[in-house]
Design an enzyme around this catalytic site. Structure first.
Site, mmCIF file in Angstrom:
data_model
loop_
_atom_site.group_PDB
_atom_site.id
_atom_site.type_symbol
_atom_site.label_atom_id
_atom_site.label_comp_id
_atom_site.label_asym_id
_atom_site.label_seq_id
_atom_site.Cartn_x
_atom_site.Cartn_y
_atom_site.Cartn_z
ATOM 1 N N ASP A 102 0.800 -1.224 0.000
ATOM 2 C CA ASP A 102 0.000 0.000 0.000
ATOM 3 C C ASP A 102 0.834 1.277 0.000
ATOM 4 O OD1 ASP A 102 -2.079 -1.788 0.327
ATOM 5 O OD2 ASP A 102 -2.991 -0.728 2.013
ATOM 6 N N HIS A 153 -6.318 2.900 -4.255
ATOM 7 C CA HIS A 153 -6.225 3.208 -2.819
ATOM 8 C C HIS A 153 -6.565 4.675 -2.563
ATOM 9 C CE1 HIS A 153 -5.268 2.080 1.199
ATOM 10 N NE2 HIS A 153 -4.095 2.683 1.278
ATOM 11 N N HIS A 157 -5.536 9.457 -0.074
ATOM 12 C CA HIS A 157 -5.394 8.640 1.140
ATOM 13 C C HIS A 157 -6.039 9.287 2.367
ATOM 14 C CE1 HIS A 157 -3.502 6.194 4.335
ATOM 15 N NE2 HIS A 157 -3.347 5.285 3.380
ATOM 16 N N HIS A 247 3.683 -1.988 3.205
ATOM 17 C CA HIS A 247 3.651 -0.645 2.637
ATOM 18 C C HIS A 247 4.973 -0.295 1.959
ATOM 19 C CE1 HIS A 247 0.647 -0.739 5.862
ATOM 20 N NE2 HIS A 247 -0.026 0.137 5.143
#
Length: 277
Positions: A102, A153, A157, A247
């Site tokens: 991510d 995503h 964010h 991540h």
């Protein structure tokens, strides 16, 4: 409709940790990690003005199939964020796991993650952020060209996605969807809400556009930078069918890179196979 007219999507629910490395579907995980911009934006747009849209690709973007099935994946519960690969139809072969990455692309850590994955012949699923795609389009394309799955995503964010208005949720998801498709030629077919913070509006928008929501089963909390050993142990404890969370953006991810370099061979030695969504 501008950029938002190219595609359209959304998402909603919460997750936390139950036992080390495992997530609970009941408590949202706070993630105070900002999208970072270590170099000046490449856009020449005037201050406070939106960046110009990327050029329209010569070939329209299309979905990329999962690594185990040429057809589109479905699930009997499309409003329940996925945590187990066996909930997909068709399911992957036995003893498979999915590594998801991510918050990128990041100019320093994404190439390092890609190098580790290439070294061990692993295909992963990258949940990427739209404004990072604008800043690093070539790196975004490198992810796709390496055979990894690229997914949505959001644009910026927002950890508060589940509390935003439907209009703002739609803009976050649709603009990111457009940017990813234009940069990579791949239409994202999965979406992950930042921090696992879902809402009915998000899930409604995803459902309207055939998107599947994805959470995770294993969270080594690498975003907290707990140490290479802690991250590696969290990953290695996974079970067949688990979706793993790591991540490559949002902060210093050097520990994640080192942990993946140690964990991947251990997981393969256990007879587990990595698949991309």
């Amino acid at each position: 409709m501008g950029v938002a007219g190219f595609f359209a999507l959304g998402a909603d629910s919460v997750l936390g940790s139950a036992e080390p490395g495992k997530s609970s579907p009941h408590a949202a995980v706070p993630r105070p990690r900002a999208v970072i911009h270590p170099s000046p934006p490449s856009s020449t747009a005037a201050p406070n003005q939106p960046a110009p849209p990327p050029p329209t690709p010569t070939v329209p973007p299309s979905p990329r199939a999962a690594s185990w099935s040429p057809g589109r994946l479905t699930t009997p519960k499309p409003r329940k964020p996925l945590r187990d690969l066996q909930d997909l139809v068709p399911p992957p072969p036995p003893k498979t796991i999915a590594l998801t990455i991510d918050d990128g692309p990041h100019p320093l850590y994404t190439p390092q993650v890609l190098d580790v994955l290439a070294e061990h012949d692993v295909r992963a699923t990258f949940f990427i952020i739209g404004e990072q795609v604008i800043e690093y389009p070539k790196l975004t394309r490198r992810i796709a060209d390496a055979g990894h799955q690229v997914c949505n995503h959001t644009m910026t964010h927002p950890l508060s996605l589940g509390r935003l208005s439907t209009k703002k949720v739609r803009r976050e998801i649709v603009e990111a969807h457009d940017r990813i498709g234009q940069a990579t030629g791949i239409v994202p077919t999965f979406f992950r809400a930042p921090g696992g913070n879902w809402s009915p509006a998000t899930l409604d928008i995803i459902g309207e556009h055939g998107m599947l929501p994805v959470d995770w089963a294993v969270d080594p909390q690498d975003w907290r930078r707990p140490g290479v050993g802690s991250i590696r142990r969290g990953l290695v404890k996974c079970s067949p069918g688990d979706i793993l969370l790591c991540h490559d953006g949002g902060g210093d991810r050097s520990q994640t890179v080192k942990a993946l370099r140690g964990a991947i061979p251990k997981l393969k030695k256990r007879g587990l196979t990595f698949v991309s969504l």
